[in-house]
Design an enzyme around this catalytic site. Structure first.
Site, PDB file in Angstrom:
ATOM      1  N   GLY A 141     107.980   0.538  30.947  1.00 15.60           N
ATOM      2  CA  GLY A 141     109.211   0.183  30.242  1.00 15.60           C
ATOM      3  C   GLY A 141     109.113   0.548  28.777  1.00 15.60           C
ATOM      4  O   GLY A 141     108.258   1.342  28.380  1.00 15.60           O
ATOM      5  N   THR A 201     106.081   6.015  33.223  1.00 18.69           N
ATOM      6  CA  THR A 201     104.707   5.598  33.449  1.00 18.69           C
ATOM      7  C   THR A 201     104.397   5.516  34.948  1.00 18.69           C
ATOM      8  O   THR A 201     105.289   5.284  35.738  1.00 18.69           O
ATOM      9  CB  THR A 201     104.561   4.193  32.834  1.00 18.69           C
ATOM     10  OG1 THR A 201     104.997   4.265  31.498  1.00 18.69           O
ATOM     11  CG2 THR A 201     103.148   3.690  32.891  1.00 18.69           C
ATOM     12  N   ASP A 253     102.430   0.504  25.233  1.00 16.69           N
ATOM     13  CA  ASP A 253     101.751  -0.623  25.877  1.00 16.69           C
ATOM     14  C   ASP A 253     100.707  -0.205  26.901  1.00 16.69           C
ATOM     15  O   ASP A 253      99.842  -1.014  27.257  1.00 16.69           O
ATOM     16  CB  ASP A 253     102.779  -1.549  26.544  1.00 16.69           C
ATOM     17  CG  ASP A 253     103.533  -0.850  27.667  1.00 16.69           C
ATOM     18  OD1 ASP A 253     103.816   0.366  27.524  1.00 16.69           O
ATOM     19  OD2 ASP A 253     103.835  -1.499  28.682  1.00 16.69           O
TER      20      ASP A 253
END
Lengths: 331, 331
Positions: free
Chosen positions: A250, A198, A229
């Site tokens: 993560g 990310t 997320d």
């Protein structure tokens, strides 16, 4: 006459002092993903490529802030540089799905009014971060998904590209290897292939406004329209001028379950923690449920935090004193 | 010998006391949506239909808890009753999209281990809440979306139905009226059509485990694959045995921006607030950004909260003393 001149002079001095004071507050922090990033697996050329691109990205955002630009504009332009680089898992060079296509997620939040926008599962938007900002500004919604997100972006006149634009040989090899082993990238350590690639950016501008943004291709070999997320406000991204701005990277599922971005903010708001301590506490929660990753953030005084519980995290910052940091491995 | 007998007796007494104590703790709370629900717009027949269905749903969950069943099972079965009723905006009777189809979202969270699952934009899953639980249990993911969510549910052998199963004449009339005026349902007050007809349930079982679930068809006339707060862990649903379980209903965008479900939990965890006060505080934040709606929840001592800042909220609960409450309007 003399009295008016003196009053003007005093007002000018007050204004200058205030403006100098608030100028000291600008700061920016970015990440390009966390994971099993080890020096022994890295060539000097690849290492330099990452360090240079991180520096270019963070400097671009800082220049905007220095020239009085908004944190929104700084986050947008900084993330676009990382999306446009095949080094990171966002935009071109995104991790590929089980169907060997790119499916892109991004989110953006503005700290001054808690406005937010996000997209999930886009196939054609060249710069997902700009689409997230457009959802915030041009629609009554926060999160648009799949074909609908693309349709909205096309309607808004954002740059679109064929899905093949995003696909690189490196990511194609990764997903084919993962498919062969029937593994998702977070269950699967792959040399030189950042587990969680990310990208994200948090900035505070001269007005004291904080903005946060995050962008990703998600996990290698993802199936079933999986959303991680990144497009989830409160998990991957959060911004609030009353406390801080956060962007995470993560194992997305654990960042959702622990509501990581907002959990850091909540510790500052309700429990008077500093941003570094709050970040460490939230990452400990992620580890307790079995995940790992990293978070970047800054508070409304411009204090920067870059924490992770993986081997490394691509990261850079320019703090309120103008000091540049660009790092890959743990200290 | 006598000594061993005495020790055994004491241990048995301690165990009995604990088990009696924990049996007192079971409790359940549900909502069937909040909005412009006014007594003067309601017929006695419609009012009775809602009250009866709410009571049937909450009693079903309570019976499961009383018989030693898990809070997961209680939430699943309770929400299924509301999904299977055309009265509520979830499952059959869901609000319809701009394309005049049903597009269903649901989420579930388990307080004992912070496990969670959710689906967004499903077209064919008869009971979205069960699919959310299946995502949690049978996939490595938290949130699956659109075609992928349906594909996963079919693979798992969950009940599927044609999209026409969900469509009722009442919702078809609503969406056609909204399309004619080019309005979303939350911008648009419609007599007898609850603005925010999400359903939700939170329960605590004899083991002290809290579970929360929420299910919805989203807003009438939604476009562009809009995802609201319902499938977002931290916004629409949250559960954590250390503090509480929460399910929300309202203008989803504002519940995402204020991370409502987790904000309530965070006030309990970090700021020692009670669940009622924390719920009111979070709804005040929603109002500040321009939204409205309601939240239900219970803490790990079985204390129940049902708060809203709309005219009414379909709601019911059975508290730790076995007292039943079924209500529609504000007190």
């Amino acid at each position: 006459m003399m009295k008016n001149f003196l009053i003007s002079l005093i007002l000018l001095l007050i204004y200058s002092c205030q403006s100098t004071k608030s100028e000291n507050n600008i700061a920016i922090v970015i990440h390009g993903g966390a994971g099993t990033i080890l020096k022994e697996n890295m060539t000097t050329e690849v290492e330099s490529a990452y360090l240079n691109k991180l520096e270019e990205a963070v400097q671009t955002g800082y220049e905007i802030l220095k020239n009085g630009g908004s944190s929104q504009s700084a986050v947008d332009e900084t993330i676009k540089i990382m999306e446009d680089s095949p080094l990171f898992n966002a935009g071109i060079g995104a991790a590929l799905t089980n169907e060997e296509t790119a499916s892109l997620d991004a989110s953006f939040m503005e700290g001054k009014n808690l406005n937010a926008g996000a997209i999930a599962g886009s196939k054609y938007i060249k710069n997902p971060i700009s689409a997230a900002i457009s959802v915030m500004e041009d629609s009554p919604h926060v999160l648009l998904s799949s074909d609908g997100a693309d349709e909205f972006a096309i309607k808004m006149g954002l740059d679109t590209v064929p899905n093949s634009y995003f696909i690189t040989e490196r990511r194609l090899n990764s997903v084919r290897k993962a498919k062969k082993d029937d593994m998702f990238s977070f269950e699967y350590s792959y040399i030189n292939d950042s587990k969680y690639g990310t990208v994200g950016c948090v900035a505070i501008d001269k007005m004291g406004n904080i903005s946060s943004g995050t962008s990703t291709g998600g996990t290698t070999n993802k199936k079933w329209g999986r959303i991680g997320d990144v497009p989830i406000i409160g998990a991957g991204t959060y911004a609030n001028n009353d406390c801080c701005g956060i962007s995470t990277t993560g194992w997305g599922e654990h960042f959702i379950r622990n509501v990581v971005a907002y959990d850091i903010a909540a510790q500052i708001i309700y429990n008077d923690k500093g941003i570094k301590e709050a970040s460490i506490n939230s990452l400990d929660k992620v580890m307790k449920t079995g995940g790992d990753g990293g978070v970047i953030g800054l508070d409304n005084k411009g204090n920067i935090s870059m924490e992770f519980n993986t081997a490394g995290m691509y990261r850079a910052s320019i703090d309120k004193n103008g000091n540049l940091t660009v790092k890959i491995y743990s200290d």
